[in-house]
Write a protein that holds these residues in place. Sequence first.
Motif, short mmCIF file in Angstrom:
data_model
loop_
_atom_site.label_atom_id
_atom_site.label_comp_id
_atom_site.label_asym_id
_atom_site.label_seq_id
_atom_site.Cartn_x
_atom_site.Cartn_y
_atom_site.Cartn_z
N ALA A 118 0.67 -1.24 0.10
CA ALA A 118 0.02 0.03 -0.09
C ALA A 118 0.88 1.21 0.04
CB ALA A 118 -0.79 0.02 1.11
N ASN A 119 0.19 2.40 -0.66
CA ASN A 119 1.07 3.51 -0.55
C ASN A 119 0.50 4.10 0.70
OD1 ASN A 119 -1.61 4.76 -0.99
ND2 ASN A 119 -1.17 5.05 -3.18
N GLU A 120 1.06 5.47 0.92
CA GLU A 120 0.48 6.11 2.23
C GLU A 120 -0.75 6.27 2.56
OE1 GLU A 120 4.58 8.66 3.27
OE2 GLU A 120 2.33 9.62 3.87
N SER A 121 -1.29 6.67 1.66
CA SER A 121 -2.86 6.96 1.72
C SER A 121 -3.64 5.73 1.90
CB SER A 121 -3.35 7.68 0.56
OG SER A 121 -4.70 7.83 0.34
N GLU A 122 -3.33 4.88 1.13
CA GLU A 122 -3.90 3.38 1.34
C GLU A 122 -3.58 2.89 2.61
OE1 GLU A 122 -2.36 1.43 -1.83
OE2 GLU A 122 -3.75 2.19 -3.43
N ALA A 123 -2.54 2.89 3.17
CA ALA A 123 -2.04 2.49 4.38
C ALA A 123 -2.89 2.88 5.58
CB ALA A 123 -0.43 2.46 4.60
N LEU A 124 -2.95 4.31 5.45
CA LEU A 124 -3.84 4.97 6.47
C LEU A 124 -5.51 4.73 6.54
CD1 LEU A 124 -3.68 7.43 8.44
CD2 LEU A 124 -3.88 9.10 6.78
N THR A 125 -5.73 4.26 5.05
CA THR A 125 -7.27 3.85 4.98
C THR A 125 -7.21 2.28 5.89
OG1 THR A 125 -7.54 4.84 3.15
CG2 THR A 125 -9.07 2.90 3.49
N MET A 126 -6.14 1.52 5.63
CA MET A 126 -6.24 0.36 6.29
C MET A 126 -6.18 0.58 7.72
SD MET A 126 -3.80 -2.10 3.80
CE MET A 126 -3.59 -3.42 4.85
N GLN A 127 -5.40 1.36 8.24
CA GLN A 127 -5.37 1.47 9.88
C GLN A 127 -6.70 1.98 10.26
OE1 GLN A 127 -1.56 3.55 10.97
NE2 GLN A 127 -1.44 3.46 8.90
N ALA A 128 -7.37 2.83 9.37
CA ALA A 128 -8.62 3.49 9.98
C ALA A 128 -9.56 2.24 9.96
CB ALA A 128 -9.06 4.61 9.05
N GLU A 129 -9.68 1.54 8.83
CA GLU A 129 -10.66 0.28 8.98
C GLU A 129 -10.45 -0.62 10.03
OE1 GLU A 129 -10.35 -0.95 4.62
OE2 GLU A 129 -11.35 0.56 4.09
N ALA A 130 -9.05 -0.91 10.31
CA ALA A 130 -8.71 -1.72 11.19
C ALA A 130 -9.33 -1.24 12.50
CB ALA A 130 -7.17 -2.09 11.30
N TYR A 131 -8.87 -0.11 12.79
CA TYR A 131 -9.68 0.66 14.10
C TYR A 131 -11.10 0.53 14.11
CZ TYR A 131 -9.34 3.84 17.96
OH TYR A 131 -9.55 4.42 19.31
N LEU A 132 -11.85 0.70 13.14
CA LEU A 132 -13.21 0.64 13.09
C LEU A 132 -13.80 -1.02 13.42
CD1 LEU A 132 -14.34 3.13 9.96
CD2 LEU A 132 -14.72 3.08 12.72
N ALA A 133 -12.83 -1.78 13.00
CA ALA A 133 -13.18 -3.08 13.08
C ALA A 133 -12.92 -3.50 14.66
CB ALA A 133 -12.16 -4.09 11.95
N GLY A 134 -11.94 -2.93 15.16
CA GLY A 134 -11.79 -3.28 16.60
C GLY A 134 -12.72 -2.85 17.42
N ILE A 135 -13.36 -1.66 16.95
CA ILE A 135 -14.50 -1.18 17.72
C ILE A 135 -15.62 -2.17 17.83
CG2 ILE A 135 -16.21 0.65 17.98
CD1 ILE A 135 -14.20 2.55 16.88
N LEU A 136 -15.87 -2.85 16.75
CA LEU A 136 -16.99 -3.83 16.65
C LEU A 136 -16.67 -4.92 17.81
CD1 LEU A 136 -17.76 -3.86 12.78
CD2 LEU A 136 -18.79 -2.71 14.65
N GLN A 137 -15.56 -5.40 18.06
CA GLN A 137 -14.95 -6.40 18.83
C GLN A 137 -15.39 -6.12 20.16
OE1 GLN A 137 -11.12 -7.43 18.07
NE2 GLN A 137 -11.51 -8.24 16.15
N ILE A 138 -15.59 -4.96 20.51
CA ILE A 138 -15.22 -4.18 22.09
C ILE A 138 -16.55 -5.16 22.78
CG2 ILE A 138 -16.05 -2.37 23.68
CD1 ILE A 138 -14.28 -0.53 21.70
N PRO A 139 -17.71 -5.16 22.48
CA PRO A 139 -18.64 -5.96 23.34
C PRO A 139 -18.28 -7.42 23.72
CG PRO A 139 -19.89 -4.71 21.46
CD PRO A 139 -18.27 -4.81 21.10
N THR A 140 -17.38 -7.96 22.81
CA THR A 140 -17.18 -9.34 22.95
C THR A 140 -15.89 -9.56 23.85
OG1 THR A 140 -15.98 -9.43 20.95
CG2 THR A 140 -18.22 -9.88 20.61
N LEU A 141 -15.19 -8.35 24.22
CA LEU A 141 -13.98 -8.53 24.88
C LEU A 141 -14.11 -8.93 26.38
CD1 LEU A 141 -12.17 -5.46 23.63
CD2 LEU A 141 -11.80 -7.60 22.66
N ARG A 142 -13.22 -9.78 26.84
CA ARG A 142 -13.10 -10.16 28.28
C ARG A 142 -13.45 -9.06 29.25
NH1 ARG A 142 -9.46 -9.81 32.04
NH2 ARG A 142 -7.83 -9.43 30.56
#
Lengths: 166, 179
Positions: free
Chosen positions: A114-138
Amino acid sequence: MITTSLDILNTYAINTAQNKKKLVSETPMLNFDLTAVCWHEVYSKMQLLQIRNLLNHNLKISNYSKEVQTYFFLFIIELPNNKPPEKIWKKGFYKKDEVIENNLHLDYHQFEKANESEALTMQAEAYLAGILQIPTLRGMKKVAFDSQQFYQDCKTLFENVGWIGK
Amino acid sequence: MYEIASLPKPKNSKQHNPNPKKETTFVWFLVACVCVLVYAGVSEFEKFTKIDENGKVQLTEKRLEKLHKDTLKLQNAEQYVLIALESGYYPCFTCKDTTAIWLYQNEVWRYGVTINGKEMRYPKSTFKNLVYLVEFKGNLQQCLVEERKKIVIYPLLPENLKRSAEKRLGRPPANPYDH
């Protein structure tokens, strides 16, 4: 005016206190903190401070929960053929510190290409995906946390700055 | 006539012992102590070996599994560097007259070696404002060599040389030794 040994000692104490260097680890916990574990060759594409500053300037964790002080997120981008076992990447709610710790693995090869912009998008999407996991965390079953609202607010924020498409 | 004194009635066991629960707990505690003593008395040889159907001494399955896991771990080591996520003061264990050093973003705080990411078992507060970068993967010996090289070469890094003479370090801020 310094006249006695006691004055000298007191002056030294005052000067030392004034010059005390505040460590970054002693600064108050941020609402949204993050860091990364990654292969050194792809680190230059990570925008950790940029993401962290954006979140902390625009969102407040108290809007989502009264029981949580910090949401700590770890981006993991490692060589695919030698991952550490997942179990050592701790996830969950730590009641004593009022911190939610979460992490997500990003695909190494995709991130590398990925270039810089695509890498930033990947990080943002990963962050959002992580938020969806929050209710299931220990430890999160007994914690009132509005992860849906948090997700929406983050998504809107990332869209507004152009990190993800609308 | 003598009045025969009636024998005292046997007291109800509950009445005689007002704390039956405490007694039971104490008994179990004694049993646990005995078990621990018995186990401690078993030699390591006896713990790690068994006799197979042919009468030969063999290692237990548990011990063999540990050997396999430990061997894998030693072959899967990584050499890492912890760098500053943001500019600020960080603890310094190699500074001459101070316990804190100013690091700019991405400057080195510590080199290390871990087996299977063991370092990440530390509390997250350890990594507050630090980024963990994996620089080398290999067996433990290879990683230790890499770590040693980097610690020893640190004085020559541009980020160290640009500091004023009295603030230059002989090793990274959090590597007080060469290992």
